[in-house]
Design an enzyme around this catalytic site. Structure first.
Site, short mmCIF file in Angstrom:
data_model
loop_
_atom_site.label_atom_id
_atom_site.label_comp_id
_atom_site.label_asym_id
_atom_site.label_seq_id
_atom_site.Cartn_x
_atom_site.Cartn_y
_atom_site.Cartn_z
N LYS A 1 0.25 3.40 -2.94
CA LYS A 1 -0.97 4.20 -3.19
C LYS A 1 -0.67 5.69 -3.28
CE LYS A 1 -3.93 0.78 -0.88
NZ LYS A 1 -4.48 0.39 0.43
N TYR B 1 -4.39 4.89 7.65
CA TYR B 1 -5.74 4.34 7.82
C TYR B 1 -6.39 4.84 9.09
CZ TYR B 1 -3.36 1.23 4.60
OH TYR B 1 -2.63 0.72 3.57
N SER C 1 0.80 -1.23 0.00
CA SER C 1 0.00 0.00 0.00
C SER C 1 0.82 1.28 0.00
CB SER C 1 -0.93 0.01 1.22
OG SER C 1 -1.99 -0.88 0.97
#
Ligand code: GLN
Length: 603
Positions: free
Chosen positions: A67, A241, A64
């Site tokens: 991203k 997150y 990730s």
């Protein structure tokens, strides 16, 4: 000597290595192959110096962390408005693989969760000539500054088990957030996550974001400033997150983590940070990576919201031209004119990188002196970067100054000022402070009716050397001078020569130059104008010449040799005494000016 920065990072590494919390992520089965004890930390400065500790060359899949970089690519390719149609910038407060779509539009909340990241991958064009993933891999290679590859096994493993991501992609498809084929897009997203990097690579990638989108090692520009800002903004609020709030609170850096154990952090303009250790917490963030970033942030004071104390040092010094003139020598009358009229010229020397607060300081200095000052010289010799918004403020200040009838000169020897900043405004930009000062001096002298030195001739009996002499004495002295002419470019005095003559400059410009010991290039130190006496100090103490003087134009001098002076001593002792006294008075006056300036500039 040990490297202080490296030692500090080693200290962090050593402390954090004690912890073995967390576990290998197993949502992608192949990730469980990783050695859980691997641990590396890298810091790369925004100008490309690298500090690496631990397992920094171990390859792992970027997951990730990718991203942030594909989001930048999409912004770069389509512009902010088009990207905003497909992905928002609001933290979801949920896990990375949550199905966080805005219920009314179907738009994923942000590009850092899987839903947003898949929508972003879909924005990278899929062309027959160039498949989407080739474009992505190429961009990542440029970010890392080396050719990267991808891990087929991790890809296959995720592809075989990635039902949830396929479900998310199908939801996106149902709301029109991605097109077809859905499977192709998801597979490219998996490939993107399987790009193989090292902690050292992630450090350079983070430093590229810290360096406004330019890879500091290769000089390759990948993003413009505005898009870097957008990427970092989303990293700040969503990069970790559902731990993002705590992260900003404690670490205070835009960051991005990946489930394979990588974390990058960015302190704009200063550092890119990367940490890698495969054991992750329940949120999918590397346990040691997070701890390392937290400790680095406190060891180096990296929290973005910590106010840097720049404001007090912006103005290095500020003084009137009457307090410190250019390095050029003029007859005493001219120096007297400058001493009086130079009070209307303010010289402001700035230093350091310039920010909005720097221009506020400068503007305050300008506004509070405006009643007495008609000309401002701003010296940028000691300033570093001037970013775009600061440039705009500087332009606004220049506009106001000129509108108020003031004159503005900017000395920019290092070329830090983008010429477009002042385009269309009547500002003189010079290559040195001395040149700017010289321009102002010429204006002040002309305004006082003083003749232009380049076209002045000073006769022998008008020199200050001959003052207070009776006609009789003068008649005994003047014939001892010989007139000498030097063609432009020729040497009048050479460094190292015997100092056995004094020169009265009658016409033309003489130039003192000094050869730089490092480059051997001769630099102009000072110009001397008609009416100036030079060479007398060496004559008095029988030293050797310490500088070289050239004729900058055709020059005419009156020269008195030491032999003539000595003869005068034996035949006309009183005249001799008077002459030596006059030489001393002239030299003392020069020394007084110099030490006054030195004291002012040191103070
Ligand atoms: N490829 C992983 C996924 O989509 C990446 C997740 C992560 O690194 N947090 O599930």
């Amino acid at each position: 000597m040990r490297d202080t920065i490296l030692r500090t990072i080693e200290g962090v590494h050593e402390q954090v290595a004690q912890s073995d919390g967390g576990a290998l992520a197993d949502d992608i089965p192949a990730l469980t192959r990783a050695d859980p004890d691997h641990f590396g930390i890298v810091m790369v400065t925004a100008d490309g110096r690298r500090y690496e500790v631990g397992d920094v060359q171990v390859p792992f899949t970027v997951q990730s962390v990718s991203k942030a970089f594909t989001y930048g690519m999409a912004l770069h390719a389509h512009g902010e408005a088009a990207v905003a149609q497909r992905v928002g910038v609001e933290p979801s407060g949920e896990a990375f693989n949550s199905i966080s779509l805005d219920p009314s539009t179907g738009r994923p909340r942000n590009p850092m969760i899987n839903a947003g990241a898949i929508a972003v991958t879909a924005l990278i064009p899929e062309l027959s000539a160039r498949p989407r993933f080739a474009t992505i891999l190429d961009a990542f290679s440029r970010y890392a500054g080396r050719e990267l590859d991808w891990d087929r096994e991790v890809f296959a493993s995720e592809s075989a088990t990635g039902f949830r991501n396929r479900a998310i992609a199908n939801l996106l498809r149902s709301r029109g957030m991605i097109g077809d084929p859905v499977d192709g897009i998801v597979e490219d997203y998996f490939r993107q996550c399987a790009i193989e990097v090292t902690c050292a690579d992630l450090g350079v990638m983070a430093a590229t974001l810290a360096n406004s989108g330019v890879n500091p090692i290769t000089g390759d520009r990948l993003l413009d400033d505005a898009n870097v800002e957008r990427v970092l903004a989303v990293m700040s609020t969503c990069g970790m997150y559902d731990a993002s709030g705590t992260w900003v609170y404690e670490v205070g850096l835009p960051a991005k983590s990946g489930v394979s154990g990588g974390v990058v952090g960015v302190l704009p303009g200063q550092f890119g940070i990367a940490a890698f250790s495969p054991r992750v917490d329940a949120r999918g963030n590397s346990v040691r990576g997070v701890a390392a970033c937290r400790k680095l942030s406190s060891a180096f004071d990296l929290h973005l919201l910590r106010a840097p104390s720049l404001s007090t040092h912006t103005i290095r010094r500020s003084y009137r031209l009457s307090e410190a003139a250019s390095s050029h020598s003029r007859p005493d009358v001219d120096h007297a004119v400058l001493g009086a009229r130079g009070a209307s010229v303010l010289i402001v020397e700035l230093q350091g990188d310039l920010f909005a607060i720097s221009i506020e300081r400068l503007a305050h200095e300008v506004v509070s002196t405006a009643a007495q000052i008609s000309t401002y010289i701003v010296d940028l010799k000691h300033t570093g970067a001037i970013d775009r918004s600061t440039g705009r403020l500087l332009r606004a200040l220049a506009t106001d100054l000129v509108a108020d009838g003031k004159q503005l000169l900017i000395a920019d020897p290092g070329g830090v000022l983008d010429p477009s900043v002042l385009a269309g405004i009547e500002v003189t930009v010079t290559a040195s402070l001395d040149l700017a000062t010289l321009i102002c001096e010429q204006q002040l002298l002309a305004a006082a009716g003083r003749p232009d030195p380049e076209s002045t001739r000073v006769e022998l009996d008008a020199f200050e050397l001959t003052r207070h002499l009776t006609d009789h004495d003068r008649a005994r002295l003047l014939p001892r001078f010989t007139e000498r002419r030097y063609a432009a470019g020729s040497v009048i005095i050479a460094q190292g020569d015997d100092a056995d003559e004094v020169f009265l400059l009658a016409e033309g410009v003489a130039r003192e130059v000094r050869r730089r010991p490092d480059s051997g290039i001769s630099e102009r130190m000072a110009d001397l104008y008609p009416g100036v006496t030079f060479g007398e100090l060496g004559l008095l103490n029988q030293a050797r010449r310490t500088t070289t003087l050239l004729a900058a134009t055709d020059v005419r001098c009156f020269v008195l040799t030491r032999a003539q002076l000595m003869q005068l001593r034996s035949t006309d002792h009183l005249v001799y005494t008077r002459i030596v006294e006059n030489l001393l008075v002239g030299a003392a006056e020069r020394l007084r000016r110099t030490s006054q300036e030195t004291a002012m500039l040191r103070g």
